[in-house]
Motif scaffolding. Sequence first.
Motif, PDB file in Angstrom:
ATOM      1  N   UNK A  95       0.830  -1.209   0.000  1.00  0.00           N
ATOM      2  CA  UNK A  95       0.000   0.000   0.000  1.00  0.00           C
ATOM      3  C   UNK A  95       0.862   1.256   0.000  1.00  0.00           C
ATOM      4  N   UNK A  96       2.063   1.158   0.550  1.00  0.00           N
ATOM      5  CA  UNK A  96       2.955   2.319   0.601  1.00  0.00           C
ATOM      6  C   UNK A  96       3.504   2.707  -0.764  1.00  0.00           C
ATOM      7  N   UNK A  97       3.293   1.852  -1.750  1.00  0.00           N
ATOM      8  CA  UNK A  97       3.802   2.170  -3.083  1.00  0.00           C
ATOM      9  C   UNK A  97       3.044   3.336  -3.713  1.00  0.00           C
ATOM     10  N   UNK A 137      -7.920   3.221 -10.492  1.00  0.00           N
ATOM     11  CA  UNK A 137      -7.123   3.271 -11.724  1.00  0.00           C
ATOM     12  C   UNK A 137      -7.228   4.683 -12.287  1.00  0.00           C
ATOM     13  N   UNK A 138      -6.438   5.584 -11.710  1.00  0.00           N
ATOM     14  CA  UNK A 138      -6.604   7.021 -11.943  1.00  0.00           C
ATOM     15  C   UNK A 138      -5.294   7.747 -12.241  1.00  0.00           C
ATOM     16  N   UNK A 139      -4.176   7.056 -12.173  1.00  0.00           N
ATOM     17  CA  UNK A 139      -2.872   7.723 -12.276  1.00  0.00           C
ATOM     18  C   UNK A 139      -2.358   7.737 -13.711  1.00  0.00           C
ATOM     19  N   UNK A 173      -2.147   2.237  -8.302  1.00  0.00           N
ATOM     20  CA  UNK A 173      -1.036   2.059  -7.348  1.00  0.00           C
ATOM     21  C   UNK A 173      -1.596   1.622  -6.003  1.00  0.00           C
ATOM     22  N   UNK A 174      -1.124   0.514  -5.428  1.00  0.00           N
ATOM     23  CA  UNK A 174      -0.238  -0.470  -6.069  1.00  0.00           C
ATOM     24  C   UNK A 174      -1.002  -1.286  -7.091  1.00  0.00           C
ATOM     25  N   UNK A 175      -0.272  -2.005  -7.937  1.00  0.00           N
ATOM     26  CA  UNK A 175      -0.907  -2.809  -8.973  1.00  0.00           C
ATOM     27  C   UNK A 175      -1.756  -3.903  -8.347  1.00  0.00           C
TER      28      UNK A 175
END
Length: 233
Positions: A58-60, A115-117, A199-201
């Motif tokens: 999750x920190x990714x 899925x927004x990045x 993020x993360x995948x």
Amino acid sequence: MFDSRILLALVLSLTSLVSSHYTFPSLVLSGAATADWQYVRRTNNYNTQSPVTDVTSADFRCYTSQTSATAQTATIAAGSTLGINSDGNMYHPGVVNVYMAKAPSNVTSWDGSGTVWFKVYQISAVTNGGSSISFPAQNQVGVSFTVPRALPSGQYLVRMEQIALHTASTFQGAQFYLSCGQINVTGGGSGTPALLLLFPASTPAGSEPGIMLNIYYPVPATYTQPGPAVWSG
């Protein structure tokens, strides 16, 4: 008796290790650096400067699982230059990606999920067929890029990511130094950012050719930048 020279060597080694790590705590607006963590969410490593190595963690996303931090939101016009600074320099050889994601409403209360990045900037490696590989981002204090003029107005997270590749020859050996800033884009256009990421995948990752590789031997003939193409509007 304990040899003081051993202690000195240990201290110097630890000092070197800490000084070679970094965070990205500030933005650069109108050419002036802001205060640390004013417009950037304070990351877990604000003291240790330790990187993220698990890209499924999750920190990714913003590296705030321990701090649960938010920040103030900086206002910037579409088409203007935005900078992101480290607290030293990007000591390790590696590459840079900068992503943005539009908040549904108030960015301060949004965690960047979904899925927004989309990618707005990158600095890749330079190769020449296997003779050498170099990293233009190495030792830079930070990066600057143009906020796409066609980007719709609204509030965004801006995710800075430097991927250090000096220990990337094994799985989870690459080191990700990252942070998320908060901005409010004004005077935007009607563009539609493409090639959106999560993020993360949602699937296991970390062995992509631009993330797991030996940059020393054999020298890579080519380099594949992680992530999609840059969306420039």
